[in-house]
Design a protein around this motif. Structure first.
Motif, PDB file in Angstrom:
ATOM      1  N   ASN A 259       0.901  -1.181  -0.134  1.00  7.54           N
ATOM      2  CA  ASN A 259      -0.019   0.221  -0.009  1.00  7.54           C
ATOM      3  C   ASN A 259       0.884   1.299   0.073  1.00  7.54           C
ATOM      4  N   THR A 260       2.041   1.115   0.881  1.00  9.48           N
ATOM      5  CA  THR A 260       2.903   2.285   1.035  1.00  9.48           C
ATOM      6  C   THR A 260       3.460   2.649  -0.313  1.00  9.48           C
ATOM      7  N   LYS A 261       3.742   1.522  -1.095  1.00  7.35           N
ATOM      8  CA  LYS A 261       4.477   1.571  -2.265  1.00  7.35           C
ATOM      9  C   LYS A 261       3.410   2.295  -3.417  1.00  7.35           C
ATOM     10  N   ARG A 262       2.227   1.763  -3.280  1.00  8.02           N
ATOM     11  CA  ARG A 262       1.159   2.330  -4.156  1.00  8.02           C
ATOM     12  C   ARG A 262       0.915   4.006  -4.079  1.00  8.02           C
ATOM     13  N   ILE A 263       0.725   4.131  -2.510  1.00  9.54           N
ATOM     14  CA  ILE A 263       0.795   5.582  -2.289  1.00  9.54           C
ATOM     15  C   ILE A 263       1.834   6.543  -2.806  1.00  9.54           C
ATOM     16  N   ALA A 264       2.987   6.045  -2.652  1.00 10.49           N
ATOM     17  CA  ALA A 264       4.241   6.627  -3.085  1.00 10.49           C
ATOM     18  C   ALA A 264       4.240   6.934  -4.572  1.00 10.49           C
ATOM     19  N   LYS A 265       3.829   5.820  -5.396  1.00 13.83           N
ATOM     20  CA  LYS A 265       3.691   6.048  -6.917  1.00 13.83           C
ATOM     21  C   LYS A 265       2.949   7.244  -7.045  1.00 13.83           C
ATOM     22  N   TRP A 266       1.441   7.081  -6.531  1.00 11.52           N
ATOM     23  CA  TRP A 266       0.564   8.079  -6.726  1.00 11.52           C
ATOM     24  C   TRP A 266       0.996   9.380  -6.362  1.00 11.52           C
ATOM     25  N   GLY A 267       1.910   9.456  -5.517  1.00 11.91           N
ATOM     26  CA  GLY A 267       2.290  10.840  -4.926  1.00 11.91           C
ATOM     27  C   GLY A 267       3.140  11.397  -5.673  1.00 11.91           C
ATOM     28  N   VAL A 268       4.184  10.344  -6.356  1.00 13.90           N
ATOM     29  CA  VAL A 268       5.068  10.984  -7.455  1.00 13.90           C
ATOM     30  C   VAL A 268       4.326  11.299  -8.515  1.00 13.90           C
ATOM     31  N   CYS A 269       3.282  10.842  -8.977  1.00 11.49           N
ATOM     32  CA  CYS A 269       2.434  11.210 -10.328  1.00 11.49           C
ATOM     33  C   CYS A 269       2.014  12.440  -9.881  1.00 11.49           C
ATOM     34  N   ILE A 270       1.366  12.676  -8.870  1.00  9.32           N
ATOM     35  CA  ILE A 270       0.577  14.116  -8.516  1.00  9.32           C
ATOM     36  C   ILE A 270       1.604  15.009  -8.473  1.00  9.32           C
ATOM     37  N   ILE A 271       2.788  14.890  -7.876  1.00 10.40           N
ATOM     38  CA  ILE A 271       3.855  15.868  -7.590  1.00 10.40           C
ATOM     39  C   ILE A 271       4.614  16.153  -9.108  1.00 10.40           C
ATOM     40  N   ALA A 272       4.507  15.297  -9.774  1.00  6.18           N
ATOM     41  CA  ALA A 272       5.051  15.455 -11.393  1.00  6.18           C
ATOM     42  C   ALA A 272       3.924  16.278 -12.222  1.00  6.18           C
ATOM     43  N   VAL A 273       2.650  16.044 -11.881  1.00  7.25           N
ATOM     44  CA  VAL A 273       1.670  16.836 -12.705  1.00  7.25           C
ATOM     45  C   VAL A 273       1.711  18.243 -12.229  1.00  7.25           C
TER      46      VAL A 273
END
Lengths: 285, 406
Positions: free
Chosen positions: A2-16
């Motif tokens: 779950n942490t990994k998934r949250i981190a992935k989404w976090g990176v995506c949102i920051i990139a956007v």
């Protein structure tokens, strides 16, 4: 997991967010640059008649210009003494370079009237610009019409609008004076020359029916235009037309001048070899 | 609908196309990767290049751009030829490479006769065959040629040389005729031409054009609404810009509804057909290794609106079930901004932006920072996801069933 998934989404949102921020910053600068460079699709050609002439002054010239090639639509605007505008004709939707004649109810001679006419021209110009959304134009002025246009360019031209080319036909920049002594009008025009658009190209045409002028305006007065334009705009060219049909009121429809309007103002109907010759470019084989 | 889809997917030709596309999927992925990097980073008008001013930072960017364009051209050509070869090979009853080779030869003739006849400059060839060019039209041609070749050879196997000769003659005549009748056939912006003829009811015509565009994309044709607007649209953009620069605000522009302001800005997130929605759904829903992998590869291209190769590798073209959401999402993505613009709640997108601008950002940049435009971009994407959801679910199920039966 779950942490990994949250981190992935976090990176995506920051990139956007990152792309949005830099995109918006870039676009703001881009819009600023575009604003300065963007020429409107519509680039009308203004025609201003001289003293005592009305809005039909250029009818003969227009019929000659529209004879072959692109047909330009014609709008005539008459400005009354109180700044009220009366329109005749219309601008066709698909016409990128329509002709607009601006004439004045008070079309009398004299510096005081010319000043008023320049002011009236600016009223018509602002109104037309609001209706037709152009930000660059060319202009032709016959006789005092050329002086009115010069005064307008020095005093009233809005900052976001540019003039491409100005042609003055037998314009008495020093009124009817046959000497080099400067009139108050010329002095004022010279004083205001720094306000002239730097990228404008000016063509001043003088008619010489006799050795001193076209019968109405002395050559020396037309020649005084050099004190206003020379070394101040992108190009200043003086042309002297002689021969038949060169008396003052015949100049706008003089075949050589019609050809020059086509060549320098409308840039149309000119064979490429002539254009190349005029630009003094080498022929490319 | 499901039944029709199942029948269609199980036909021999669709099967052959899907199998062939899977075989060359790595080639497609590499070609897309090169294209995306080139279009966004090294192209002077690429989104990343523009916003980070890379043109000033990267030395020899023009040279790098042309070299990568050349590589993409070669890879794209190979994809088309391999597809022609593999489709014919899968459909042929005979063993050996003959039908594949005949198909590839015929496709080569079609591929190069158009640029040769229209005398395309050697240096312009990469543009002729990039993702924005005629790549997708040729994919469809390759499939047709592959099928026709296998059919001919299956029927007249004893006259192999004759079949090759006849096919060469036929495709040559076909290419010549096409080039003469319609020289710029796949570069014509049909909608722009149409809008010039009918100046009234622009919103209705735009919606019709968007619907048609969705249909064309579903069948693998280049869209009739080109990403590079021209004709009337171009005039509309220029007049709008001119108005805005004069009045310093976006309300009351002369052409509030045009292809750039609506279709390009709000209905091409991920590529024509709101393809980013499919990528996101496949990423979340797919359990199948291949589909999941392909959607992962497609995420970056879809962010920069070049997810169209996804239509081949997933596959979306020749998948009837996905035609409905593709057309519907494009339609809805146009309707929402049209209504909001008409109600004067949303300013018209006037300013130009790079083609590779992330889809949901286009409205924000096109209005020079209007937050509602950003919201509309995101809402359009969410609605498209919602429209695609049942169809992608069904399609994924169909494809996994197909795997199981295989």
């Amino acid at each position: 997991m779950n942490t990994k998934r949250i981190a992935k989404w976090g990176v995506c949102i920051i990139a956007v967010g990152f792309l949005t921020f830099f995109g918006a910053t870039w676009q703001r600068k881009q819009v600023k640059d575009l604003k300065n460079e963007f020429p409107s699709e519509l680039a009308p050609v203004f025609f201003v008649p001289g003293s005592s002439a009305g809005q039909n002054r250029f009818n003969l010239l227009f019929s000659k210009l529209n004879k072959d090639g692109h047909v330009h639509s014609v709008l005539k605007v008459k400005v009354s003494r109180d700044g009220h505008l009366t329109y005749t004709g219309k601008i066709n939707k698909d016409d990128p370079s329509p002709f607009i004649v601006v004439a004045f109810q008070n079309n009398h001679d004299g510096y005081s009237n010319i000043k008023k006419q320049a002011d009236w021209f600016s009223i018509a110009f602002d109104q037309l610009q609001k209706i037709y959304h152009f930000n660059h134009f060319s202009a032709v002025g016959h006789s005092n019409g050329g002086v009115i246009l010069t005064l307008f360019l020095e005093k009233y031209l809005p900052k976001h609008v540019t003039i491409n080319r100005l042609m003055t036909i037998a314009s008495p920049f020093n009124l009817e004076r046959r000497s080099t002594k400067k009139t108050q009008m010329l002095k004022d025009l010279i004083a205001g020359r720094k306000n002239l658009p730097k990228k404008m190209k000016v063509y001043s045409i003088a008619g010489t029916e006799n050795y001193s002028g076209d019968g109405t305006v002395p050559f020396m007065s037309v020649d005084s235009g050099k004190y206003i334009f020379q070394d101040c705009v992108a190009g200043y060219t003086e042309v002297v037309v002689t021969g038949s049909g060169t008396f003052h009121s015949a100049l706008p429809q003089n075949p050589q001048i019609v050809h020059m309007i086509e060549q320098y103002i409308l840039k149309a109907n000119i064979p490429s070899n002539v254009q190349r010759q005029n630009k003094m470019l080498p022929r490319i084989h | 609908m499901i039944k029709v889809n199942r029948w269609f997917i199980n036909t021999k030709i669709t099967h052959a196309v899907y199998t062939s596309l899977r075989q060359i999927s790595s080639l497609i992925d590499v070609a897309v990767l090169f294209s995306v990097v080139n279009l966004t980073v090294f192209d002077k008008h690429g989104f990343i290049n523009e916003i980070f001013h890379l043109a000033k930072l990267i030395p020899f960017d023009d040279l790098i751009n042309s070299v990568i364009s050349g590589i993409c051209f070669m890879l794209n050509t190979w994809i088309v030829l391999m597809l022609a070869y593999l489709v014919a090979d899968h459909l042929s009853k005979q063993k050996g490479y003959y039908s594949g080779l005949v198909s590839a030869i015929a496709t080569t003739i079609i591929l190069f006769s158009a640029p040769v006849i229209s005398m395309v400059d050697y240096g312009d060839l990469p543009e002729f065959m990039n993702l924005q060019g005629q790549f997708f039209s040729y994919i469809l041609i390759a499939i047709c040629v592959g099928w026709a070749t296998s059919w001919l050879l299956n029927h007249w196997n004893q006259h192999q040389k004759l079949v090759l000769s006849v096919e060469i003659v036929i495709v040559t005549i076909f290419s010549l005729a096409l080039s003469i009748i319609w020289p710029m056939w796949s570069q014509t912006n049909l909608l722009a031409v149409f809008l010039q003829l009918i100046p009234n009811h622009q919103s209705l015509w735009l919606l019709l054009g968007a619907t048609l565009s969705g249909l064309f994309t579903s069948f693998g044709f280049a869209s009739p609404i080109s990403l590079n607007s021209s004709g009337t649209t171009d005039v509309a953009i220029r007049q709008n810009l001119s108005y805005v620069f004069m009045h310093h605000h976006l309300t009351g522009v002369p052409y509030p509804i045009n292809v750039h302001a609506i279709f390009e800005t709000y209905a091409t997130t991920g590529g024509e057909g709101m393809l980013m929605a499919v990528v996101i759904l496949c990423l979340v829903l797919s359990k199948d290794g291949y589909i999941k992998q392909q959607s992962r590869y497609s995420f970056l291209p879809s962010l920069f609106n070049t997810a169209s190769p996804l239509t081949l590798t997933l596959p979306i073209i020749l998948n009837p079930i996905l035609v409905i959401p593709l057309v519907l999402s494009t339609f809805v993505s146009c309707v929402i901004p049209i209504i909001l613009v008409k109600l004067s709640w949303l300013p018209t997108s006037v300013y130009p932006f790079p083609v590779t601008t992330p889809g949901f950002l286009k409205g924000f940049l096109g209005t020079n920072g209007n937050w509602l435009a950003l919201v509309v971009g995101v809402v359009n994407l969410l609605i498209s996801i919602w429209i695609y959801l049942p169809f992608v679910k069904a399609s994924l199920k169909e494809l996994s069933d197909l795997e199981v039966t295989k």
